[in-house]
Design a protein around this motif. Structure first.
Motif, PDB file in Angstrom:
ATOM      1  N   ALA A 258       0.829  -1.207   0.000  1.00 31.41           N
ATOM      2  CA  ALA A 258       0.000   0.000   0.000  1.00 31.41           C
ATOM      3  C   ALA A 258       0.862   1.254   0.000  1.00 31.41           C
ATOM      4  N   GLU A 259       2.034   1.164   0.606  1.00 26.04           N
ATOM      5  CA  GLU A 259       2.916   2.321   0.683  1.00 26.04           C
ATOM      6  C   GLU A 259       3.469   2.701  -0.694  1.00 26.04           C
ATOM      7  N   PHE A 260       3.788   1.708  -1.507  1.00 24.42           N
ATOM      8  CA  PHE A 260       4.268   1.994  -2.866  1.00 24.42           C
ATOM      9  C   PHE A 260       3.092   2.169  -3.827  1.00 24.42           C
ATOM     10  N   ASN A 261       2.215   1.181  -3.844  1.00 23.12           N
ATOM     11  CA  ASN A 261       1.010   1.239  -4.682  1.00 23.12           C
ATOM     12  C   ASN A 261       1.341   1.443  -6.162  1.00 23.12           C
ATOM     13  N   PHE A 262       2.369   0.742  -6.640  1.00 22.54           N
ATOM     14  CA  PHE A 262       2.726   0.801  -8.065  1.00 22.54           C
ATOM     15  C   PHE A 262       2.061  -0.331  -8.851  1.00 22.54           C
ATOM     16  N   LEU A 263       1.821  -1.477  -8.202  1.00 22.50           N
ATOM     17  CA  LEU A 263       1.403  -2.692  -8.905  1.00 22.50           C
ATOM     18  C   LEU A 263       0.176  -3.283  -8.222  1.00 22.50           C
ATOM     19  N   ARG A 264      -0.800  -3.707  -9.035  1.00 19.27           N
ATOM     20  CA  ARG A 264      -1.994  -4.363  -8.508  1.00 19.27           C
ATOM     21  C   ARG A 264      -2.186  -5.688  -9.242  1.00 19.27           C
ATOM     22  N   LEU A 265      -2.233  -6.758  -8.466  1.00 18.89           N
ATOM     23  CA  LEU A 265      -2.482  -8.073  -9.047  1.00 18.89           C
ATOM     24  C   LEU A 265      -3.971  -8.268  -9.261  1.00 18.89           C
ATOM     25  N   SER A 266      -4.317  -9.088 -10.240  1.00 17.55           N
ATOM     26  CA  SER A 266      -5.732  -9.381 -10.510  1.00 17.55           C
ATOM     27  C   SER A 266      -6.304 -10.245  -9.397  1.00 17.55           C
ATOM     28  N   ASP A 267      -7.622 -10.313  -9.326  1.00 14.61           N
ATOM     29  CA  ASP A 267      -8.276 -11.100  -8.282  1.00 14.61           C
ATOM     30  C   ASP A 267      -7.860 -12.567  -8.326  1.00 14.61           C
ATOM     31  N   GLY A 268      -7.554 -13.051  -9.527  1.00 11.84           N
ATOM     32  CA  GLY A 268      -7.153 -14.447  -9.656  1.00 11.84           C
ATOM     33  C   GLY A 268      -5.798 -14.747  -9.053  1.00 11.84           C
ATOM     34  N   TYR A 269      -5.041 -13.718  -8.761  1.00 19.04           N
ATOM     35  CA  TYR A 269      -3.691 -13.897  -8.231  1.00 19.04           C
ATOM     36  C   TYR A 269      -3.495 -13.244  -6.869  1.00 19.04           C
ATOM     37  N   VAL A 270      -4.558 -13.091  -6.102  1.00 19.50           N
ATOM     38  CA  VAL A 270      -4.414 -12.634  -4.717  1.00 19.50           C
ATOM     39  C   VAL A 270      -5.149 -13.598  -3.797  1.00 19.50           C
ATOM     40  N   GLN A 271      -4.751 -13.591  -2.537  1.00 18.14           N
ATOM     41  CA  GLN A 271      -5.427 -14.407  -1.535  1.00 18.14           C
ATOM     42  C   GLN A 271      -5.920 -13.508  -0.407  1.00 18.14           C
ATOM     43  N   ILE A 272      -7.005 -13.945   0.223  1.00 17.69           N
ATOM     44  CA  ILE A 272      -7.646 -13.145   1.261  1.00 17.69           C
ATOM     45  C   ILE A 272      -7.130 -13.558   2.638  1.00 17.69           C
ATOM     46  N   GLN A 278     -10.334  -6.757   4.496  1.00 22.43           N
ATOM     47  CA  GLN A 278      -9.817  -5.837   3.473  1.00 22.43           C
ATOM     48  C   GLN A 278      -8.621  -6.399   2.715  1.00 22.43           C
ATOM     49  N   LYS A 279      -8.072  -7.525   3.153  1.00 24.30           N
ATOM     50  CA  LYS A 279      -6.771  -7.947   2.635  1.00 24.30           C
ATOM     51  C   LYS A 279      -6.843  -8.484   1.206  1.00 24.30           C
ATOM     52  N   ARG A 280      -5.875  -8.039   0.381  1.00 28.99           N
ATOM     53  CA  ARG A 280      -5.603  -8.602  -0.956  1.00 28.99           C
ATOM     54  C   ARG A 280      -4.118  -8.958  -0.970  1.00 28.99           C
ATOM     55  N   ASN A 281      -3.791 -10.114  -0.525  1.00 28.99           N
ATOM     56  CA  ASN A 281      -2.386 -10.484  -0.342  1.00 28.99           C
ATOM     57  C   ASN A 281      -1.775 -10.981  -1.650  1.00 28.99           C
ATOM     58  N   PRO A 282      -0.644 -10.388  -2.092  1.00 27.00           N
ATOM     59  CA  PRO A 282      -0.001 -10.823  -3.338  1.00 27.00           C
ATOM     60  C   PRO A 282       0.806 -12.107  -3.135  1.00 27.00           C
ATOM     61  N   VAL A 283       0.129 -13.120  -2.634  1.00 26.87           N
ATOM     62  CA  VAL A 283       0.788 -14.373  -2.240  1.00 26.87           C
ATOM     63  C   VAL A 283       1.543 -15.044  -3.391  1.00 26.87           C
ATOM     64  N   PRO A 284       1.021 -15.031  -4.639  1.00 28.79           N
ATOM     65  CA  PRO A 284       1.787 -15.675  -5.713  1.00 28.79           C
ATOM     66  C   PRO A 284       3.203 -15.116  -5.879  1.00 28.79           C
ATOM     67  N   LEU A 285       3.374 -13.828  -5.645  1.00 29.02           N
ATOM     68  CA  LEU A 285       4.728 -13.259  -5.738  1.00 29.02           C
ATOM     69  C   LEU A 285       5.617 -13.795  -4.618  1.00 29.02           C
ATOM     70  N   GLU A 286       5.026 -14.066  -3.466  1.00 27.98           N
ATOM     71  CA  GLU A 286       5.800 -14.689  -2.394  1.00 27.98           C
ATOM     72  C   GLU A 286       6.189 -16.113  -2.784  1.00 27.98           C
ATOM     73  N   HIS A 287       5.285 -16.792  -3.489  1.00 31.34           N
ATOM     74  CA  HIS A 287       5.620 -18.137  -3.967  1.00 31.34           C
ATOM     75  C   HIS A 287       6.732 -18.082  -5.019  1.00 31.34           C
ATOM     76  N   VAL A 288       6.702 -17.077  -5.870  1.00 27.99           N
ATOM     77  CA  VAL A 288       7.803 -16.912  -6.828  1.00 27.99           C
ATOM     78  C   VAL A 288       9.114 -16.754  -6.081  1.00 27.99           C
ATOM     79  N   ARG A 289       9.080 -15.948  -5.025  1.00 25.22           N
ATOM     80  CA  ARG A 289      10.304 -15.690  -4.272  1.00 25.22           C
ATOM     81  C   ARG A 289      10.827 -16.949  -3.594  1.00 25.22           C
TER      82      ARG A 289
END
Length: 490
Positions: A258-272, A278-289
């Motif tokens: 939220a602090e950067f707010n440069f990139l938004r993942l689609s609903d298909g690629y976030v987890q609650i 309110q959470k939209r967690n960019p979990v797939p990017l954590e899996h990439v890491r």
């Protein structure tokens, strides 16, 4: 009292695992080697055509799915002997035994390992090409999209999203070069090295090399059996690729905050969250890491496993070792495919990125450069004037205040000042980018040719990939054609 082979502990801790791994990873390659070697023995008149026909019919009759589902019961040592036993049941022990003329499990194993590893390298190259394709598309689309560049995790200067992505593309191009080079050294046939010193039979190593889709021979038989550098090079290259991928993923995760707010993942690629609505967690990017980190660690572990082992045929690089190589490439492939999928649906907050590029004093380097060009003072003196203006602003950027401070410093130093409009222009992020037009810069005239070059290089690499796959597939078809021709003649 001494146990009979296999000792229960040895069976349960080693042989059963090795058997399961061999079925999963190497069964198809082992059978392909049997066909190619038998056809070569027949061509060289080492095995009669009548025997060859019986053996080919037996190979054709093998139920590979049944073999894959066979549990290890200790009745044979490993998968090789199970296959030999099943062939003996189908065409007789004497005929089946002749397939093993002028070869050893040693050169069979080394050939299988190379065949599987080359397929892993090609799959990795395919995935890297897919990610490059996605990034080239994004770089082209956003070649003019302003954003801040960072050094030491602090805003540094304006650039463009296309410029940033082009940097990642160049890294992936170098990863591709390294993977291609590793593939060429892996794709050499060790078959015919036998145990370690070749054989007295007049075999044709070039024929099996061609039939198995290899580019050349791993000529020296001692090295063909004892060498492991084809593995360590491939895994080292994979580790570098994963290191690069992980650094990119870390940036994307930061951009998703939220602090950067440069990139938004689609609903298909976030987890609650199960508790926070309110959470939209960019979990797939954590899996990439984590997948890239796992792959890197597993790839590095191959080198550690082989360090200080003897230069000889040894199990340290074989049965219990090969699944580690497979794990490294499997995890790396997952990371690459996942990141491409994430980016295929992600969106960038371009307005916010542009606003951030215009603030935080990001353009003041160009203000100092402009003073040098317009007044003839040294860059050191210009840097001093601009630094004083930044310091006096107390963290609040104002173009008017910056220009006023610099004009005052010039007047105090007795330097003829340029028109204020020239100084205001220097603080414009679009001008900052546009004037950096030398090769490698973010200006359109510098960046656009690089994007075009990247597109052309990608096309070239895809042609190369297709040619390697076609060579292997052509070789596989040639085995079937030769076998069918021999069978039809009887």
């Amino acid at each position: 009292m001494a146990s009979q082979f296999p000792a229960p502990i040895y069976r349960d801790t080693v042989l059963a695992h090795v058997f399961a791994d061999a079925k999963r990873l190497f069964l198809d390659s082992m059978i392909e080697i049997d066909y190619a070697h038998l056809l070569m023995l027949t061509q060289q008149k080492i095995v009669s055509r009548e025997t060859a026909v019986l053996c080919l019919r037996a190979l054709d009759s093998l139920d590979l799915e049944a073999i894959r589902s066979t549990p290890y019961d200790g009745s044979v040592e490993d998968l090789f002997f199970l296959i030999e036993q099943k062939l003996a049941d189908l065409c007789g022990a004497d005929n089946a035994g002749r397939i093993h003329t002028a070869r050893s499990r040693n050169d069979i194993d080394m050939t299988m390992y190379r065949m599987v590893l080359r397929s892993r390298l090609l799959a990795t190259l395919d995935a890297v090409a897919a990610l490059r394709t996605r990034l080239v598309t994004l770089a082209s689309e956003h070649r003019s999209a302003l954003m801040p560049a960072y050094t030491h995790n602090q805003p540094a200067q304006p650039t463009t999203l296309g410029h940033y992505l082009m940097a990642i593309i160049e890294i992936l191009e170098r990863d591709t070069e390294r993977l291609r080079a590793a593939f060429l050294r892996v794709n050499r046939s060790p078959l015919g090295a036998c145990a370690i010193t070749t054989t007295g039979f007049p075999i044709d190593r070039a024929q099996t090399m061609t039939m198995l889709g290899f580019h050349g021979l791993q000529t020296n038989s001692y090295g063909a059996i004892a060498s492991v550098d084809y593995i360590t090079e491939s895994c080292s290259v994979l580790a570098v690729t994963m290191l690069n991928l992980g650094r990119f993923a870390q940036d994307l995760l930061l951009w998703s905050t939220a602090e950067f707010n440069f990139l938004r993942l689609s609903d298909g690629y976030v987890q609650i969250s199960s508790i926070m609505p309110q959470k939209r967690n960019p979990v797939p990017l954590e899996h990439v890491r984590i997948l890239s980190s796992r792959s890197l660690s597993e790839a590095q572990s191959t080198l550690q496993s082989l360090h200080n082992t003897p230069f000889a045929d040894m199990n340290d690089s074989e049965d219990s070792f090969q699944p580690l190589v497979d794990m490294a490439f499997t995890d790396g492939l997952r990371a690459l495919l996942l990141l491409e999928g994430v980016l295929s649906e992600a969106t960038f907050n371009l307005d916010h990125m542009r606003a951030r590029a215009a603030g935080s004093f990001l353009t003041v380097t160009e203000l100092a450069d402009t003073l040098v060009r317009e007044t003839g003072i040294s860059f050191h003196q210009a840097h001093t004037f601009v630094a004083a203006a930044v310091k006096s602003a107390n963290g609040i950027f104002s173009a008017e205040a910056m220009v006023a401070s610099v004009l005052a410093s010039l007047a105090t130093a007795g330097v003829q000042a340029p028109e204020p409009s020239i100084l205001f222009r220097a603080l414009d992020p679009e001008y900052f980018v546009a004037i950096r037009s030398i090769p490698g810069g973010p200006a359109l005239e510098a960046l656009s040719p690089e994007i075009a070059r990247a597109e052309a290089q990608l096309a070239t690499d895809r042609v190369w990939l297709a040619s390697q796959r076609e060579q292997i597939q052509t070789a596989q078809r040639s085995i079937r054609k030769a076998a069918d021709s021999l069978l039809a003649a009887q």
